[in-house]
Design a protein around this motif. Structure first.
Motif, PDB file in Angstrom:
ATOM      1  N   LEU A 140       0.822  -1.204   0.000  1.00 47.19           N
ATOM      2  CA  LEU A 140       0.000   0.000   0.000  1.00 47.19           C
ATOM      3  C   LEU A 140       0.860   1.259   0.000  1.00 47.19           C
ATOM      4  O   LEU A 140       0.497   2.274  -0.597  1.00 47.19           O
ATOM      5  CB  LEU A 140      -0.926  -0.019   1.217  1.00 47.19           C
ATOM      6  N   THR A 141       2.013   1.213   0.677  1.00 47.29           N
ATOM      7  CA  THR A 141       2.919   2.361   0.649  1.00 47.29           C
ATOM      8  C   THR A 141       3.446   2.604  -0.755  1.00 47.29           C
ATOM      9  O   THR A 141       3.503   3.742  -1.235  1.00 47.29           O
ATOM     10  CB  THR A 141       4.093   2.134   1.615  1.00 47.29           C
ATOM     11  N   ARG A 142       3.817   1.530  -1.446  1.00 48.14           N
ATOM     12  CA  ARG A 142       4.305   1.675  -2.810  1.00 48.14           C
ATOM     13  C   ARG A 142       3.183   2.186  -3.720  1.00 48.14           C
ATOM     14  O   ARG A 142       3.427   2.983  -4.632  1.00 48.14           O
ATOM     15  CB  ARG A 142       4.844   0.332  -3.304  1.00 48.14           C
ATOM     16  N   ALA A 143       1.961   1.735  -3.485  1.00 46.07           N
ATOM     17  CA  ALA A 143       0.822   2.218  -4.276  1.00 46.07           C
ATOM     18  C   ALA A 143       0.611   3.708  -4.074  1.00 46.07           C
ATOM     19  O   ALA A 143       0.284   4.445  -5.019  1.00 46.07           O
ATOM     20  CB  ALA A 143      -0.441   1.446  -3.903  1.00 46.07           C
ATOM     21  N   ALA A 144       0.812   4.193  -2.833  1.00 49.17           N
ATOM     22  CA  ALA A 144       0.572   5.604  -2.526  1.00 49.17           C
ATOM     23  C   ALA A 144       1.661   6.504  -3.091  1.00 49.17           C
ATOM     24  O   ALA A 144       1.388   7.607  -3.557  1.00 49.17           O
ATOM     25  CB  ALA A 144       0.463   5.797  -1.015  1.00 49.17           C
ATOM     26  N   PHE A 145       2.914   6.043  -3.072  1.00 45.50           N
ATOM     27  CA  PHE A 145       4.021   6.935  -3.397  1.00 45.50           C
ATOM     28  C   PHE A 145       4.661   6.685  -4.758  1.00 45.50           C
ATOM     29  O   PHE A 145       5.359   7.542  -5.266  1.00 45.50           O
ATOM     30  CB  PHE A 145       5.094   6.853  -2.314  1.00 45.50           C
ATOM     31  N   ASP A 146       4.465   5.529  -5.361  1.00 43.16           N
ATOM     32  CA  ASP A 146       5.099   5.242  -6.651  1.00 43.16           C
ATOM     33  C   ASP A 146       4.085   4.999  -7.762  1.00 43.16           C
ATOM     34  O   ASP A 146       4.254   5.486  -8.873  1.00 43.16           O
ATOM     35  CB  ASP A 146       6.026   4.034  -6.524  1.00 43.16           C
ATOM     36  N   PHE A 147       3.029   4.240  -7.477  1.00 38.18           N
ATOM     37  CA  PHE A 147       2.049   3.917  -8.511  1.00 38.18           C
ATOM     38  C   PHE A 147       1.043   5.045  -8.744  1.00 38.18           C
ATOM     39  O   PHE A 147       0.438   5.131  -9.806  1.00 38.18           O
ATOM     40  CB  PHE A 147       1.278   2.648  -8.142  1.00 38.18           C
ATOM     41  N   SER A 148       0.836   5.897  -7.745  1.00 36.14           N
ATOM     42  CA  SER A 148      -0.250   6.878  -7.828  1.00 36.14           C
ATOM     43  C   SER A 148      -0.047   7.890  -8.942  1.00 36.14           C
ATOM     44  O   SER A 148      -1.007   8.505  -9.409  1.00 36.14           O
ATOM     45  CB  SER A 148      -0.415   7.598  -6.490  1.00 36.14           C
ATOM     46  N   SER A 149       1.192   8.095  -9.396  1.00 32.69           N
ATOM     47  CA  SER A 149       1.432   9.053 -10.478  1.00 32.69           C
ATOM     48  C   SER A 149       0.773   8.616 -11.780  1.00 32.69           C
ATOM     49  O   SER A 149       0.614   9.416 -12.700  1.00 32.69           O
ATOM     50  CB  SER A 149       2.934   9.241 -10.684  1.00 32.69           C
TER      51      SER A 149
END
Length: 911
Positions: A140-149
């Protein structure tokens, strides 16, 4: 004898209620050697929980004998688990426990996420990244900070399925069900105390949503005491930020308070013309009446003004690039954006908490009021002012029924490249024309909503034993909105004639049509809404197994009241609509089983019904009271299966999920040339069925004490499961021979959308990362990210039978099955490759913390599309076929483009 028995009985009772400290200790900061207040201390696999006091102390009574684990958690620190074994009658003193600061927490404090990037227009941007920042779950952290773009959505869910609260009070908007993040933007320092409950896990605040539940706490007693000032620089949504915060901590008299203020600004964000002007102020005052009773009041105000940007066609992108924004232009040497969103909605709250030995009670009440306004240009009996209007582009001369005119196409291309922006001076000149006699051809007006809403919550928890806990609560929200067009600028004219130019009818038959600045125009109506829900939950926690079951009952009501008597809808525009009422329910349950502390399996399931949003309940709320026919609640059923692996150096979590949405509704507005005719219509799509199925993986390997390797993956399949019904609505005030029909409504039957993909961001995403964390309090992390299976949003009306209906009679000779399928094939966007870098460092200088953080996204400056949609203008085969043959379609798909290479740097000092 009986007297002695009674004496011993009373003595035993008194002894059983005596609070003997069986477990106790103190928690200190490993770096400053200062006690830490508010550390969450719990005994694993039980409901025994406590928070450290000002001196860092904690204690427990009634701890079970045997092997146990003490768990320590605090925002900004690395969590710690301490195993211990307790024997009968034994008292354990942990003494002084040291917690290490989590320097990577700087990323959660400072990273600008896509919740700040909601400046696109013509769609309701939907981001869930803000909710996910409260978790330390790797995926979820990776989704928030890397995938969200890339507009990635966890499990493809709309953010309305995430339940967001502040101090237990519901904050999702009534209009579309989504959190309004801008209402507390710029308050990072005081909104750090967050709890996130993933998926449909049990939580003590509400029934929750399938995307998870987040509760933000602003109790000043729970905030880290001291002063913090920070300065940020970026080239993303804003270029600069200043922030200052002071938290007093709890004084000897029980009082505490917190103050915070910030300013964010940009003349231009990454996208041209996207101004940013935002202030934020916050104050919270609390009083610790005694150890069990606590009250606090909170107020915050975050006025913000943002310039919007627009999706563009491939032709426009090829001419002027990904930063192009047609909404702005120069006026007297200054940039001016015609589409500016202005939000001014202060919020005040009051909360009371009772913390007993076995019983917890939380009570809150809040009030939000203010204005949400969004500007736009209006034009009347005049050409479109939009510089990227299809008639102003080179392709209009190539795609000509009389043959290609390359000379004019080249002139148009040269002219557009040299001056692609909005021509403000041309609008003023048109309004100053003598033939207009002072009447406007162009105006600037605001779509305005004045909202006044109240919300409350009452939740309680009762711990029957260390292993059994009951949660219950009720909460509600009432909303009253006043919605109208507000004339802001006559652009050099003397007055505006508030008449629909297509039908020559008045927007308000009860008032003169001549309008000036600050007059209400176009539409005016009120909306009253109320939402109430109650839940009950039972939780059981044992050494190897935990279980919960919960139920919810809710009530939602909407009603419109028209203020303007619209001449196009004389019978349905003024006065009250029929009231809409929805009673809904839900159940959920979950079981977690620990084969050992290293292998844990969890399964959850839920079934609930949910009221349609206000946005999708009224067909054309601006002009009349008509509601969607046979409108009913959405049905959702969902299940997840999780496996967690916890080894000394390896942690992993694998998740599988399956979710069905039934009977959803969607409303769209556009001008259409369909087989049944041409008009500006409201498209109502009902009976939508959707299925989301897939898996998620988060994996980390602690290669050394300083190096960690990580990998995450998301594999989803989100598609429509059935054909939906399409109805179009339109006014009947024009000439009879130009109308689609005299009823103002036409059922187009089924739209063949089954098995088409849902446009919900990339359905597949993969990332690998390496992180170096030094013992000298600095760290650096690098992630490589790949995202794919992102599809444009399809047009429903193009997939009805009307698409093959020739408005001139007969059939389309070229409409073979192959050609129809080719034209209606859903476009898949190109895959995305992004490399991101983050780094941080902190120092302790004379009892002052200094921290530096930087994030650098898209290091290779990749150009990529984050989303798009099919235009519905050519909704009959003949026009769509001819437009496609031209190579550069006039009404091709429109796209949003992601940011190129960007940076964010923050310097902070705390003391």
């Amino acid at each position: 004898m009986s007297a002695k028995c009674l004496f011993f009985y009373i003595l035993i009772i008194q002894m059983s209620f005596a609070q003997t400290k069986e477990i106790e200790g103190f928690i200190f900061d490993a770096r400053s050697n200062q006690p830490i207040f508010g550390v969450n201390v719990s005994v694993e696999n039980t409901f025994l929980k406590s928070n450290t006091l000002k001196d860092g102390s904690f204690y427990f009574t009634e701890v079970e004998n045997g092997d146990n684990i003490l768990v320590l958690r605090k925002e900004g620190y690395q969590s710690k688990k301490l195993p211990f074994t307790k024997k009968f009658g034994q008292k354990i003193n942990f003494g002084k426990i040291l917690l290490e600061a989590d320097v990577k927490d700087l990323q959660h404090e400072n990273t600008v996420t896509l919740t700040e990037n909601d400046f696109v227009d013509d769609v309701d941007a939907d981001f869930s990244g803000g909710m996910l920042q409260a978790t330390r779950d790797l995926f979820l952290t990776r989704a928030a900070f890397d995938f969200s773009s890339s507009f990635f959505k966890v499990k493809g869910y709309d953010s309305k399925y995430g339940d967001l609260m502040i101090n237990g009070l519901p904050m999702n908007r009534v209009f579309n069900g989504r959190p309004q993040w801008k209402n507390w933007g710029g308050l990072n320092d005081v909104f750090r105390n967050q709890e996130y409950f993933n998926e449909i896990n049990a939580n003590p605040y509400s029934f929750g949503g399938i995307l998870g539940t987040t509760n933000i706490t602003t109790d000043p007693a729970a905030m880290r005491p001291g002063f913090r000032i920070s300065s940020s620089f970026s080239n993303r949504t804003y270029t600069g930020r200043l922030m200052a915060t002071y938290n007093s901590g709890v004084g000897k008299n029980g009082l505490s308070y917190s103050l915070s203020a910030s300013k964010r600004w940009a003349d231009d964000g990454y996208i041209d013309g996207t101004l940013y002007d935002a202030y934020s102020v916050f104050a919270s005052v609390g009083y610790q009446i005694n150890k069990r009773n606590n009250i606090y009041a909170t107020a915050f105000y975050t006025p913000n003004r943002r310039g919007k940007s627009a999706p563009i066609t491939e032709e426009v992108f090829d001419l002027v690039g990904r930063k192009y924004n047609p909404y702005w232009g120069f006026q007297d040497g200054e940039r001016r954006n015609s589409r500016v969103r202005n939000i001014q909605e202060p919020i005040v709250m009051f909360n009371y908490n009772y913390t007993g030995k076995h019983f917890l009670l939380k009570l809150g009440i809040g009030h939000q009021f203010g204005t949400f306004a969004s500007s736009r240009l209006g034009y009347f009996d005049a050409p479109s002012p939009n510089p990227d209007y299809y008639r102003y582009l080179p392709s209009i001369y190539i795609n000509n029924s009389l043959g290609a005119n390359f000379e004019n196409a080249n002139l148009a291309e040269e002219g557009f490249k040299n001056n692609p922006q909005l021509h403000w001076n041309s609008l003023y000149r048109a309004n100053a024309s003598g033939s207009k006699e002072g009447k406007s051809s162009y105006i600037l007006y605001d779509d305005t909503t004045d909202e006044n809403q109240w919300f409350f919550n009452l939740t309680s928890s009762y711990t029957l034993s260390p292993f059994i806990k009951l949660d219950a609560g009720i909460r509600g929200k009432t909303s009253f909105t006043d919605n109208y067009g507000l004339l802001k600028d006559l652009l050099g004219s003397d007055y505006h004639d508030d008449i629909d130019p297509f039908s020559n009818t008045r927007n308000n038959f009860n008032d003169p049509s001549a309008k000036g600045v600050n007059d209400k125009i176009s539409y005016h109506y009120e909306m009253t809404s109320s939402l109430y829900d109650a839940f009950l939950q039972a939780n059981l926690e044992f050494e190897r197994m935990s279980f919960f079951v919960a139920a919810q009952l809710s009530q939602t009501d909407y009603q419109r009241n028209g203020i303007f008597l619209n001449e196009r809808f004389p019978l349905t525009s003024e006065g009250n609509s029929e009231p809409l009422s929805f009673t809904n329910y839900g159940v959920k349950s979950g079981v977690t089983y620990k084969f050992s502390n290293r292998h844990v399996v969890n399964i959850q399931g839920t079934y609930f019904t949910d009221a349609p949003t206000l946005q999708n309940s009224f067909v054309n709320a601006r002009e009349n009271n008509k509601t969607v026919d046979s409108l009913s609640s959405i049905t959702v059923y969902s299940g997840t299966l999780n496996y967690q692996l916890r080894l000394p150096k390896i942690t992993a979590k694998l998740t599988g999920y399956y979710t069905n949405f039934l009977n959803d509704t969607d409303i769209n507005y556009f001008y259409v040339d369909a087989g049944v005719g041409s008009d500006f219509v409201q498209e109502v799509v009902t009976g939508i069925g959707k299925r989301h199925v897939g898996g998620e993986l988060g994996f980390s390997y602690q290669a050394t004490s300083e190096i960690k390797l990580t990998a995450v993956a998301a594999y989803g399949d989100f598609r429509y499961t059935d054909n939906a019904n399409v109805t179009i609505n339109f006014d009947t005030a024009g000439a009879e021979d130009e109308l689609i029909n005299l009823a103002g409504e036409l059922d187009l039957g089924k739209a063949r959308i089954k098995d088409y993909k849902i446009s919900a961001g990339p359905q597949k995403a993969y990332s690998v990362g390496v992180e170096y964390r030094s013992r000298k309090y600095w760290w650096v992390g690098l992630t490589a990210n790949y995202m794919d299976d992102n599809y444009v949003d399809i047009s429903g009306i193009k997939r009805t039978d009307s698409f093959l209906q020739n408005p001139e009679g007969g059939t389309f000779p070229n409409a073979t099955n192959e050609e129809v399928q080719r034209l209606l094939h859903q476009e898949k966007l190109p895959a995305i490759y992004l490399l991101n870098l983050t780094a941080g460092k902190s120092w302790l200088i004379k009892k002052k913390y200094v921290s530096l953080f930087g994030s650098f996204n898209n290091l290779f400056d990749v150009t990529y599309r984050t989303g798009g949609f099919e235009q519905s203008r050519n909704a009959n085969f003949g026009q769509a076929y001819d437009d496609d043959l031209r190579g550069a379609p006039l009404f091709g798909n429109k796209y949003w483009y992601g940011f190129g290479r960007t940076f964010f740097i923050n310097l902070a000092i705390s003391f």
